[in-house]
Design a protein around this motif. Structure first.
Motif, short mmCIF file in Angstrom:
data_model
loop_
_atom_site.label_atom_id
_atom_site.label_comp_id
_atom_site.label_asym_id
_atom_site.label_seq_id
_atom_site.Cartn_x
_atom_site.Cartn_y
_atom_site.Cartn_z
N ILE A 126 0.85 -1.21 0.00
CA ILE A 126 0.00 0.00 0.00
C ILE A 126 0.88 1.25 0.00
O ILE A 126 0.65 2.20 -0.75
CB ILE A 126 -0.97 0.00 1.20
N ARG A 127 1.94 1.20 0.82
CA ARG A 127 2.83 2.36 0.87
C ARG A 127 3.52 2.57 -0.49
O ARG A 127 3.64 3.70 -0.98
CB ARG A 127 3.87 2.17 1.97
N THR A 128 3.96 1.46 -1.13
CA THR A 128 4.62 1.58 -2.44
C THR A 128 3.67 2.18 -3.46
O THR A 128 4.04 3.07 -4.24
CB THR A 128 5.08 0.17 -2.93
N ASN A 129 2.43 1.72 -3.43
CA ASN A 129 1.46 2.28 -4.39
C ASN A 129 1.16 3.74 -4.07
O ASN A 129 1.00 4.56 -4.97
CB ASN A 129 0.16 1.46 -4.39
N PHE A 130 1.09 4.07 -2.77
CA PHE A 130 0.86 5.46 -2.37
C PHE A 130 1.93 6.36 -3.00
O PHE A 130 1.62 7.40 -3.61
CB PHE A 130 0.89 5.57 -0.83
N LEU A 131 3.21 5.91 -2.89
CA LEU A 131 4.29 6.74 -3.42
C LEU A 131 4.20 6.88 -4.93
O LEU A 131 4.43 7.96 -5.49
CB LEU A 131 5.63 6.12 -3.05
N ARG A 132 3.84 5.75 -5.60
CA ARG A 132 3.72 5.81 -7.06
C ARG A 132 2.63 6.82 -7.46
O ARG A 132 2.81 7.66 -8.33
CB ARG A 132 3.37 4.40 -7.59
N LEU A 133 1.49 6.75 -6.78
CA LEU A 133 0.37 7.65 -7.10
C LEU A 133 0.72 9.10 -6.74
O LEU A 133 0.35 10.04 -7.45
CB LEU A 133 -0.89 7.21 -6.36
N ALA A 134 1.46 9.25 -5.63
CA ALA A 134 1.84 10.60 -5.20
C ALA A 134 2.71 11.27 -6.25
O ALA A 134 2.57 12.47 -6.53
CB ALA A 134 2.58 10.52 -3.87
N LYS A 135 3.59 10.47 -6.87
CA LYS A 135 4.47 11.06 -7.90
C LYS A 135 3.64 11.55 -9.08
O LYS A 135 3.92 12.59 -9.66
CB LYS A 135 5.54 10.07 -8.32
N ILE A 136 2.60 10.78 -9.44
CA ILE A 136 1.72 11.23 -10.53
C ILE A 136 1.04 12.54 -10.13
O ILE A 136 0.99 13.50 -10.90
CB ILE A 136 0.64 10.15 -10.84
N LEU A 137 0.54 12.56 -8.89
CA LEU A 137 -0.15 13.78 -8.44
C LEU A 137 0.79 14.99 -8.44
O LEU A 137 0.39 16.09 -8.83
CB LEU A 137 -0.65 13.59 -7.00
N LEU A 138 2.03 14.77 -7.99
CA LEU A 138 2.97 15.89 -7.92
C LEU A 138 3.33 16.40 -9.31
O LEU A 138 3.50 17.60 -9.51
CB LEU A 138 4.25 15.46 -7.17
N SER A 139 3.41 15.48 -10.27
CA SER A 139 3.84 15.95 -11.60
C SER A 139 2.66 16.41 -12.46
O SER A 139 2.80 17.29 -13.29
CB SER A 139 4.65 14.88 -12.32
N GLN A 140 1.47 15.83 -12.24
CA GLN A 140 0.36 16.17 -13.16
C GLN A 140 -0.87 16.71 -12.46
O GLN A 140 -1.84 17.10 -13.12
CB GLN A 140 -0.07 14.91 -13.92
N GLY A 141 -0.90 16.69 -11.12
CA GLY A 141 -2.15 16.97 -10.42
C GLY A 141 -2.37 18.45 -10.11
O GLY A 141 -1.44 19.26 -10.13
N THR A 142 -3.63 18.78 -9.83
CA THR A 142 -4.01 20.12 -9.39
C THR A 142 -4.14 20.07 -7.87
O THR A 142 -4.80 19.17 -7.34
CB THR A 142 -5.41 20.47 -9.97
N GLU A 143 -3.55 21.01 -7.17
CA GLU A 143 -3.64 21.10 -5.70
C GLU A 143 -3.52 19.72 -5.01
O GLU A 143 -4.46 19.27 -4.35
CB GLU A 143 -4.97 21.75 -5.28
N PRO A 144 -2.39 19.04 -5.17
CA PRO A 144 -2.26 17.70 -4.58
C PRO A 144 -2.35 17.73 -3.05
O PRO A 144 -1.80 18.62 -2.42
CB PRO A 144 -0.87 17.25 -5.02
N ALA A 145 -3.07 16.74 -2.51
CA ALA A 145 -3.20 16.67 -1.04
C ALA A 145 -2.91 15.23 -0.61
O ALA A 145 -3.48 14.28 -1.16
CB ALA A 145 -4.61 17.08 -0.62
N PHE A 146 -2.03 15.09 0.38
CA PHE A 146 -1.63 13.77 0.86
C PHE A 146 -2.15 13.59 2.28
O PHE A 146 -1.75 14.32 3.19
CB PHE A 146 -0.11 13.63 0.81
#
Ligand code: FAD
Length: 306
Positions: free
Chosen positions: A201-221
């Motif tokens: 779950i943590r590995t997937n969280f990081l993978r998704l977070a990287k997408i959010l940081l590079s392509q997302g609007t107002e990313p929230a973790f």
């Protein structure tokens, strides 16, 4: 894992919920995680947190509503809440659960009621964060979020890193410019749908977070996982996003020690502040994700019994 499953099972028992929510133990048990029983109490907590430099999202507790009249009352409460946020100039959004608005009874009723809430939020200069519930609700929730985004704009989706489908969902939400809150996921889901181990779950969280940081609007973790937060901080740095663009979200009453360092480093920090009488499922999920909370529970029960 076994204890977690047992607690989540207990969280679904309606008779236990009815008993617990009407019991005299409600307030002493819940005060660590729930800001109060009334809107006024939640607003006072919100004012204090804003003064400390923290943003807030306020949740009026309630879910799995089966009576359409109760769903209508949820709308009324949220409309008043949004007016109060605007009147007191609070730095706060509202968080909603679609089953609090009767999603289990009628999808069209739920859409109409939540649509009213989003319109009101837009008119009063705030936003609606649509919590994600169990896996059976994901498609319907994302459909409504897209509709609200098209009509009002002031909406944030929630994506759960434990779900295998989340990468596709997050890519699509990013492409549509819809802000996302990324969390691990608090419900039970079978291995066919969800990663089960903390590591995956943590590995997937990081993978998704990287997408959010590079392509997302107002990313929230949304996490209290200090190791994950440190990795997110360094990903945000290498990605070159201004820190003030990135938000960390945490639950009221959980790991306050993490707020200060993140704020001082320039990130936004938003607390999820729940209030109301329908606290049982929310409280049980807090027990399930951190069974050590059972000690806190027993200590409070014991103190009261003395
Ligand atoms: C702002 C916010 C909004 C959320 N919205 C949703 C949602 O819409 N849908 C959804 O499915 N889930 C939601 N969640 C819950 C989330 O999915 C996780 O279940 C929860 O945050 C625990 O995971 P963690 O990332 O904190 O990591 P964990 O590994 O569970 O916890 C890391 C550490 O944080 C502390 N901690 C974590 N939880 C607790 C707790 N309950 N009590 C005491 N200490 C704790 C412990 O010290 C633990 O070691 C939300 C969480 C937050 C913070």
């Amino acid at each position: 894992m076994f204890l977690r499953r047992c607690i989540l099972f207990l969280s679904r028992l309606k008779w236990l919920r009815r008993w617990a929510e009407n019991s005299a133990l409600a307030q002493p048990l819940t005060r660590r995680f729930v800001a109060g029983q009334t809107r006024a109490e939640a607003l006072a907590v919100c004012q204090r947190l804003n003064r400390e430099g923290l943003l807030v999202t306020i949740d009026c507790l309630g879910e799995s509503v089966e009576d359409p009249r109760e769903a209508e009352r949820s709308r009324e409460e949220y409309l008043r809440l949004i007016e109060d946020i605007a009147r007191h100039r609070l730095l706060a959004t509202v968080s909603v659960k679609l089953t609090h608005f009767g999603l289990d009874v009628s999808e069209s009723l739920c859409w109409a009621l939540v649509g009213d809430v989003a319109r009101h939020a837009h008119q009063h200069g705030t936003a609606v964060e649509v919590d994600m519930e169990g896996p059976e609700y994901v498609d319907r929730t994302l459909r409504l979020v897209r509709q609200l985004h098209r009509e009002h704009g002031c909406v944030r989706a929630v994506i759960q890193a434990y779900l295998r489908r989340s990468e596709q969902d997050i890519l699509q939400l990013c492409a549509e410019g819809i802000p996302v809150r990324l969390c691990k996921g608090a419900y039970s889901a079978p291995p066919t749908l969800a990663f089960q181990s903390r590591r995956e779950i943590r590995t997937n969280f990081l993978r998704l977070a990287k997408i959010l940081l590079s392509q997302g609007t107002e990313p929230a973790f949304a996490t209290h996982d200090a190791r994950l937060i440190a990795q997110l901080e360094s990903s945000a740095r290498t990605d070159g996003r201004p820190r003030s663009d990135v938000e960390f979200q945490m639950l009221y009453g959980v790991r306050e020690v993490l707020h200060g360092p993140l704020r001082r480093a320039g990130f936004k920090v938003r607390l999820y502040v729940p209030y109301g009488l329908a606290w049982y499922p929310y409280f049980m999920r807090r027990l399930a994700e951190h069974p050590a909370n059972l000690l806190f529970l027993f200590r409070n029960l014991f103190r009261r019994a003395l």
